[in-house]
Design a protein around this motif. Structure first.
Motif, PDB file in Angstrom:
ATOM      1  N   ALA A 153      32.791  45.868  34.607  1.00  0.00           N
ATOM      2  CA  ALA A 153      33.471  45.084  35.639  1.00  0.00           C
ATOM      3  C   ALA A 153      32.684  43.814  35.947  1.00  0.00           C
ATOM      4  O   ALA A 153      31.474  43.742  35.736  1.00  0.00           O
ATOM      5  CB  ALA A 153      33.661  45.919  36.896  1.00  0.00           C
ATOM      6  N   SER A 154      33.377  42.827  36.458  1.00  0.00           N
ATOM      7  CA  SER A 154      32.785  41.498  36.638  1.00  0.00           C
ATOM      8  C   SER A 154      31.793  41.393  37.790  1.00  0.00           C
ATOM      9  O   SER A 154      31.180  40.354  37.965  1.00  0.00           O
ATOM     10  CB  SER A 154      33.899  40.470  36.804  1.00  0.00           C
ATOM     11  N   THR A 155      31.616  42.426  38.579  1.00  0.00           N
ATOM     12  CA  THR A 155      30.669  42.378  39.701  1.00  0.00           C
ATOM     13  C   THR A 155      29.610  43.468  39.571  1.00  0.00           C
ATOM     14  O   THR A 155      29.481  44.335  40.438  1.00  0.00           O
ATOM     15  CB  THR A 155      31.409  42.536  41.038  1.00  0.00           C
ATOM     16  N   PRO A 156      28.801  43.434  38.493  1.00  0.00           N
ATOM     17  CA  PRO A 156      27.843  44.531  38.271  1.00  0.00           C
ATOM     18  C   PRO A 156      26.737  44.625  39.311  1.00  0.00           C
ATOM     19  O   PRO A 156      26.106  45.672  39.438  1.00  0.00           O
ATOM     20  CB  PRO A 156      27.261  44.216  36.885  1.00  0.00           C
ATOM     21  N   GLU A 157      26.507  43.592  40.086  1.00  0.00           N
ATOM     22  CA  GLU A 157      25.448  43.683  41.096  1.00  0.00           C
ATOM     23  C   GLU A 157      25.768  44.700  42.185  1.00  0.00           C
ATOM     24  O   GLU A 157      24.892  45.138  42.914  1.00  0.00           O
ATOM     25  CB  GLU A 157      25.162  42.301  41.709  1.00  0.00           C
ATOM     26  N   LYS A 158      27.013  45.112  42.281  1.00  0.00           N
ATOM     27  CA  LYS A 158      27.398  46.111  43.275  1.00  0.00           C
ATOM     28  C   LYS A 158      27.162  47.539  42.809  1.00  0.00           C
ATOM     29  O   LYS A 158      27.210  48.469  43.585  1.00  0.00           O
ATOM     30  CB  LYS A 158      28.894  45.970  43.598  1.00  0.00           C
TER      31      LYS A 158
ATOM     32  N   ALA B 147      31.947  56.780  38.372  1.00  0.00           N
ATOM     33  CA  ALA B 147      32.039  55.425  37.817  1.00  0.00           C
ATOM     34  C   ALA B 147      33.242  54.671  38.381  1.00  0.00           C
ATOM     35  O   ALA B 147      33.165  53.460  38.606  1.00  0.00           O
ATOM     36  CB  ALA B 147      32.114  55.495  36.296  1.00  0.00           C
ATOM     37  N   SER B 148      34.327  55.370  38.658  1.00  0.00           N
ATOM     38  CA  SER B 148      35.513  54.701  39.198  1.00  0.00           C
ATOM     39  C   SER B 148      35.285  54.195  40.622  1.00  0.00           C
ATOM     40  O   SER B 148      36.034  53.360  41.105  1.00  0.00           O
ATOM     41  CB  SER B 148      36.725  55.635  39.154  1.00  0.00           C
ATOM     42  N   HIS B 149      34.233  54.690  41.251  1.00  0.00           N
ATOM     43  CA  HIS B 149      33.873  54.234  42.598  1.00  0.00           C
ATOM     44  C   HIS B 149      32.704  53.258  42.570  1.00  0.00           C
ATOM     45  O   HIS B 149      32.096  52.983  43.599  1.00  0.00           O
ATOM     46  CB  HIS B 149      33.552  55.426  43.494  1.00  0.00           C
ATOM     47  N   GLY B 150      32.358  52.760  41.393  1.00  0.00           N
ATOM     48  CA  GLY B 150      31.349  51.710  41.302  1.00  0.00           C
ATOM     49  C   GLY B 150      29.956  52.175  40.919  1.00  0.00           C
ATOM     50  O   GLY B 150      29.003  51.410  41.020  1.00  0.00           O
ATOM     51  N   TYR B 151      29.805  53.400  40.456  1.00  0.00           N
ATOM     52  CA  TYR B 151      28.499  53.873  40.009  1.00  0.00           C
ATOM     53  C   TYR B 151      28.365  53.692  38.501  1.00  0.00           C
ATOM     54  O   TYR B 151      29.343  53.821  37.758  1.00  0.00           O
ATOM     55  CB  TYR B 151      28.293  55.348  40.372  1.00  0.00           C
TER      56      TYR B 151
ATOM     57  N   GLY C 202      38.985  56.179  41.839  1.00  0.00           N
ATOM     58  CA  GLY C 202      38.498  55.004  42.553  1.00  0.00           C
ATOM     59  C   GLY C 202      39.212  53.715  42.200  1.00  0.00           C
ATOM     60  O   GLY C 202      40.181  53.705  41.429  1.00  0.00           O
ATOM     61  N   PRO C 203      38.700  52.600  42.716  1.00  0.00           N
ATOM     62  CA  PRO C 203      39.330  51.300  42.504  1.00  0.00           C
ATOM     63  C   PRO C 203      39.076  50.695  41.116  1.00  0.00           C
ATOM     64  O   PRO C 203      39.688  49.686  40.776  1.00  0.00           O
ATOM     65  CB  PRO C 203      38.697  50.429  43.589  1.00  0.00           C
ATOM     66  N   TYR C 204      38.180  51.276  40.328  1.00  0.00           N
ATOM     67  CA  TYR C 204      37.879  50.749  38.992  1.00  0.00           C
ATOM     68  C   TYR C 204      38.444  51.656  37.908  1.00  0.00           C
ATOM     69  O   TYR C 204      38.534  52.872  38.082  1.00  0.00           O
ATOM     70  CB  TYR C 204      36.365  50.669  38.768  1.00  0.00           C
ATOM     71  N   ALA C 205      38.777  51.059  36.767  1.00  0.00           N
ATOM     72  CA  ALA C 205      38.960  51.829  35.543  1.00  0.00           C
ATOM     73  C   ALA C 205      37.545  52.186  35.080  1.00  0.00           C
ATOM     74  O   ALA C 205      36.554  51.694  35.639  1.00  0.00           O
ATOM     75  CB  ALA C 205      39.680  50.980  34.498  1.00  0.00           C
ATOM     76  N   VAL C 206      37.416  53.038  34.071  1.00  0.00           N
ATOM     77  CA  VAL C 206      36.091  53.491  33.649  1.00  0.00           C
ATOM     78  C   VAL C 206      35.908  53.281  32.151  1.00  0.00           C
ATOM     79  O   VAL C 206      36.772  53.649  31.351  1.00  0.00           O
ATOM     80  CB  VAL C 206      35.883  54.987  34.000  1.00  0.00           C
ATOM     81  N   GLY C 207      34.774  52.695  31.794  1.00  0.00           N
ATOM     82  CA  GLY C 207      34.389  52.536  30.400  1.00  0.00           C
ATOM     83  C   GLY C 207      33.426  53.638  30.013  1.00  0.00           C
ATOM     84  O   GLY C 207      32.763  54.245  30.866  1.00  0.00           O
TER      85      GLY C 207
ATOM     86  N   TYR D 204      30.867  53.688  33.210  1.00  0.00           N
ATOM     87  CA  TYR D 204      30.648  52.495  34.032  1.00  0.00           C
ATOM     88  C   TYR D 204      31.985  51.906  34.498  1.00  0.00           C
ATOM     89  O   TYR D 204      33.015  52.096  33.850  1.00  0.00           O
ATOM     90  CB  TYR D 204      29.837  51.463  33.250  1.00  0.00           C
ATOM     91  N   PRO D 205      31.953  51.187  35.624  1.00  0.00           N
ATOM     92  CA  PRO D 205      33.181  50.584  36.149  1.00  0.00           C
ATOM     93  C   PRO D 205      33.695  49.456  35.249  1.00  0.00           C
ATOM     94  O   PRO D 205      32.918  48.696  34.685  1.00  0.00           O
ATOM     95  CB  PRO D 205      32.754  50.016  37.507  1.00  0.00           C
ATOM     96  N   VAL D 206      35.010  49.386  35.140  1.00  0.00           N
ATOM     97  CA  VAL D 206      35.691  48.347  34.368  1.00  0.00           C
ATOM     98  C   VAL D 206      36.795  47.776  35.252  1.00  0.00           C
ATOM     99  O   VAL D 206      37.462  48.525  35.973  1.00  0.00           O
ATOM    100  CB  VAL D 206      36.292  48.950  33.070  1.00  0.00           C
TER     101      VAL D 206
END
Length: 156
Positions: free
Chosen positions: A109-114, A139-143, A11-16, A41-43
């Motif tokens: 990631a800086s937009t956790p509300e998503k 998580a890489s897709h924002g979950y 996905g668009p995020y790295a993952v923590g 979690y997304p990073v």
């Protein structure tokens, strides 16, 4: 070992990744109950190079790769000293020092509300590290994925 690798997060995020451990008294008597969860979690990708890769089986919370190898062996073969010993010899070389494609305790990631929460249960004979590739993909897709380790005896 070089032949055991995880796929890159799709996905668009790295993952923590981090583990959380709670030990409390609840229920009847003085029994202590505990729960360990792995959190994926997304990073933001722009900070990913500042953090180390997380280990698949981090040796903390009194859990070692050897204990996981022994537990898998007992689950796959009949419990007993010989099966446990032989199974540990088979699994142990595969387990220590395997790194996932996750970042150890990196900031979310800086937009956790998503982010949407997911609880991912490993099922019978697994542990919180099982299905890491699936959890990393989510998580890489924002979950925000919480993978508990069962304490009812069904975990490996």
């Amino acid at each position: 070992m070089p032949f055991l690798t995880f796929p890159d997060p799709p996905g668009p995020y790295a993952v923590g990744q981090c583990d959380a451990f709670w030990k409390e008294e609840w229920g009847e008597g003085d029994k202590k109950k505990q729960i360990v969860v792995r959190i994926f979690y997304p990073v933001d990708k722009d900070v990913a190079d500042k953090y180390e890769m997380a280990h698949w089986l981090p040796e903390k919370e009194n859990a070692t790769a050897g204990q996981y190898a022994e537990a898998y062996a007992k689950f796959m073969w009949r419990p007993g000293t010989l099966a446990s010993w032989l199974g540990s010899l088979a699994f142990l070389p595969l387990m220590p020092n395997i790194s996932t494609k996750t970042l150890d305790s990196a900031p979310a990631a800086s937009t956790p509300e998503k982010f949407r929460p997911v609880i991912y249960s490993h099922g019978l004979g697994g542990n919180r590290s099982c299905y890491s590739a699936v959890c990393i993909g989510l998580a890489s897709h924002g979950y925000f994925v919480v993978a508990p380790e069962h304490t009812d005896g069904s975990a490996a």
